[in-house]
Design a protein around this motif. Sequence first.
Motif, PDB file in Angstrom:
ATOM      1  N   TYR A 143       0.986  -0.982   0.177  1.00  0.00           N
ATOM      2  CA  TYR A 143      -0.305   0.267  -0.131  1.00  0.00           C
ATOM      3  C   TYR A 143       1.003   1.698   0.060  1.00  0.00           C
ATOM      4  O   TYR A 143       0.378   2.394  -0.466  1.00  0.00           O
ATOM      5  CB  TYR A 143      -0.681  -0.166   1.168  1.00  0.00           C
ATOM      6  CG  TYR A 143      -1.998   1.180   1.360  1.00  0.00           C
ATOM      7  CD1 TYR A 143      -2.870   1.003  -0.011  1.00  0.00           C
ATOM      8  CD2 TYR A 143      -1.945   2.258   2.041  1.00  0.00           C
ATOM      9  CE1 TYR A 143      -3.769   2.394  -0.380  1.00  0.00           C
ATOM     10  CE2 TYR A 143      -2.581   3.004   2.274  1.00  0.00           C
ATOM     11  CZ  TYR A 143      -3.426   3.379   1.404  1.00  0.00           C
ATOM     12  OH  TYR A 143      -4.621   4.641   0.980  1.00  0.00           O
ATOM     13  N   ASP A 161      -0.120 -15.224  -5.486  1.00  0.00           N
ATOM     14  CA  ASP A 161       0.087 -15.383  -4.695  1.00  0.00           C
ATOM     15  C   ASP A 161       0.246 -14.487  -4.003  1.00  0.00           C
ATOM     16  O   ASP A 161       0.920 -13.829  -3.499  1.00  0.00           O
ATOM     17  CB  ASP A 161       1.412 -16.736  -4.200  1.00  0.00           C
ATOM     18  CG  ASP A 161       0.600 -17.120  -2.674  1.00  0.00           C
ATOM     19  OD1 ASP A 161      -0.724 -17.178  -2.381  1.00  0.00           O
ATOM     20  OD2 ASP A 161       1.772 -17.869  -1.255  1.00  0.00           O
ATOM     21  N   TYR A 162      -0.784 -13.221  -3.363  1.00  0.00           N
ATOM     22  CA  TYR A 162      -1.068 -12.330  -3.108  1.00  0.00           C
ATOM     23  C   TYR A 162      -1.947 -12.646  -1.212  1.00  0.00           C
ATOM     24  O   TYR A 162      -1.781 -13.575  -1.038  1.00  0.00           O
ATOM     25  CB  TYR A 162      -2.289 -11.229  -4.064  1.00  0.00           C
ATOM     26  CG  TYR A 162      -1.930 -11.078  -4.865  1.00  0.00           C
ATOM     27  CD1 TYR A 162      -1.326 -10.045  -5.504  1.00  0.00           C
ATOM     28  CD2 TYR A 162      -2.867 -12.322  -6.352  1.00  0.00           C
ATOM     29  CE1 TYR A 162      -1.012  -9.674  -6.944  1.00  0.00           C
ATOM     30  CE2 TYR A 162      -2.426 -11.522  -7.493  1.00  0.00           C
ATOM     31  CZ  TYR A 162      -1.718 -10.704  -8.157  1.00  0.00           C
ATOM     32  OH  TYR A 162      -1.657 -10.482  -9.276  1.00  0.00           O
ATOM     33  N   GLU A 163      -0.893 -11.425  -0.809  1.00  0.00           N
ATOM     34  CA  GLU A 163      -0.988 -11.430   0.511  1.00  0.00           C
ATOM     35  C   GLU A 163      -2.648 -11.396   0.682  1.00  0.00           C
ATOM     36  O   GLU A 163      -3.077 -11.957   2.057  1.00  0.00           O
ATOM     37  CB  GLU A 163      -0.110  -9.774   1.039  1.00  0.00           C
ATOM     38  CG  GLU A 163       0.985 -10.217   0.650  1.00  0.00           C
ATOM     39  CD  GLU A 163       1.758  -8.992   1.363  1.00  0.00           C
ATOM     40  OE1 GLU A 163       1.064  -7.980   2.416  1.00  0.00           O
ATOM     41  OE2 GLU A 163       2.491  -8.300   1.259  1.00  0.00           O
ATOM     42  N   ASP A 164      -3.605 -10.396   0.216  1.00  0.00           N
ATOM     43  CA  ASP A 164      -5.000 -10.469  -0.005  1.00  0.00           C
ATOM     44  C   ASP A 164      -5.509  -9.664  -0.722  1.00  0.00           C
ATOM     45  O   ASP A 164      -4.827  -9.777  -2.087  1.00  0.00           O
ATOM     46  CB  ASP A 164      -5.441 -10.027   1.670  1.00  0.00           C
ATOM     47  CG  ASP A 164      -4.450  -8.543   1.908  1.00  0.00           C
ATOM     48  OD1 ASP A 164      -4.203  -7.623   0.721  1.00  0.00           O
ATOM     49  OD2 ASP A 164      -4.141  -8.207   3.150  1.00  0.00           O
ATOM     50  N   ALA A 165      -6.318  -9.391  -0.756  1.00  0.00           N
ATOM     51  CA  ALA A 165      -7.926  -8.920  -1.702  1.00  0.00           C
ATOM     52  C   ALA A 165      -7.181  -7.691  -2.198  1.00  0.00           C
ATOM     53  O   ALA A 165      -7.461  -6.989  -3.264  1.00  0.00           O
ATOM     54  CB  ALA A 165      -9.376  -9.096  -1.465  1.00  0.00           C
ATOM     55  N   THR A 166      -7.106  -6.498  -0.656  1.00  0.00           N
ATOM     56  CA  THR A 166      -6.104  -5.885  -1.665  1.00  0.00           C
ATOM     57  C   THR A 166      -5.276  -5.947  -2.237  1.00  0.00           C
ATOM     58  O   THR A 166      -5.521  -4.850  -3.654  1.00  0.00           O
ATOM     59  CB  THR A 166      -6.278  -4.429   0.300  1.00  0.00           C
ATOM     60  OG1 THR A 166      -7.047  -5.216   0.777  1.00  0.00           O
ATOM     61  CG2 THR A 166      -5.671  -3.128   0.242  1.00  0.00           C
ATOM     62  N   HIS A 167      -4.387  -6.805  -1.274  1.00  0.00           N
ATOM     63  CA  HIS A 167      -2.968  -6.699  -2.356  1.00  0.00           C
ATOM     64  C   HIS A 167      -3.354  -6.805  -3.766  1.00  0.00           C
ATOM     65  O   HIS A 167      -2.235  -6.269  -4.762  1.00  0.00           O
ATOM     66  CB  HIS A 167      -1.785  -8.388  -1.992  1.00  0.00           C
ATOM     67  CG  HIS A 167      -0.500  -7.738  -2.025  1.00  0.00           C
ATOM     68  ND1 HIS A 167      -0.168  -8.847  -2.320  1.00  0.00           N
ATOM     69  CD2 HIS A 167       0.067  -7.049  -3.149  1.00  0.00           C
ATOM     70  CE1 HIS A 167       1.285  -8.594  -3.097  1.00  0.00           C
ATOM     71  NE2 HIS A 167       0.851  -8.129  -3.480  1.00  0.00           N
ATOM     72  N   ALA A 168      -3.694  -7.479  -4.464  1.00  0.00           N
ATOM     73  CA  ALA A 168      -4.607  -8.170  -5.758  1.00  0.00           C
ATOM     74  C   ALA A 168      -4.988  -7.060  -6.321  1.00  0.00           C
ATOM     75  O   ALA A 168      -4.682  -6.947  -7.538  1.00  0.00           O
ATOM     76  CB  ALA A 168      -4.834  -9.507  -5.316  1.00  0.00           C
ATOM     77  N   ARG A 169      -6.047  -6.002  -5.897  1.00  0.00           N
ATOM     78  CA  ARG A 169      -6.452  -5.499  -7.037  1.00  0.00           C
ATOM     79  C   ARG A 169      -5.733  -3.963  -6.776  1.00  0.00           C
ATOM     80  O   ARG A 169      -5.585  -3.183  -7.429  1.00  0.00           O
ATOM     81  CB  ARG A 169      -7.106  -4.840  -4.597  1.00  0.00           C
ATOM     82  CG  ARG A 169      -8.909  -5.041  -5.367  1.00  0.00           C
ATOM     83  CD  ARG A 169      -9.896  -4.457  -4.871  1.00  0.00           C
ATOM     84  NE  ARG A 169     -11.220  -5.081  -5.204  1.00  0.00           N
ATOM     85  CZ  ARG A 169     -12.073  -5.245  -4.094  1.00  0.00           C
ATOM     86  NH1 ARG A 169     -12.222  -4.353  -3.242  1.00  0.00           N
ATOM     87  NH2 ARG A 169     -13.338  -6.090  -4.520  1.00  0.00           N
TER      88      ARG A 169
END
Length: 137
Positions: free
Chosen positions: A56, A88-96
Amino acid sequence: MPWASLQRGAVVCWLAFVVAGCAAPPQEDDTGGYRSVWADLFPRSLRQEVGSGGPYADFIAAAAVEDAADPRQAWRDFLRRHSPPDGDYEDATHARLVGWARLELDRAASLVAGDEAGAEGVAQRLRALARKIEQGD
């Protein structure tokens, strides 16, 4: 007739100022005035304290770049650091954030290439994505 001479001198000075201004127009900004779509849609996010080093924080740093000679570089740097090769993203926010950065990079590439229509098309996709994010999708 010192008054007439003074008036004539003032007019000559004023004309010289106007002509000099017309003969040497201000230099245009060769950066194209780039500003990310994220910065336009979410300007408050650029002023938040977000720490450093994480996806972020690095995303906000890239989004905050304005008037860069090559606006693609900030997005390339972000993607190089935060795009997992295996998806393999940390979470959905990372992917977005990574998805958004890819689109910003596409838009910047279109702007650098002089493709205003292409850049606007990508900007529309980003605005649609922002609406989805705001709706919680």
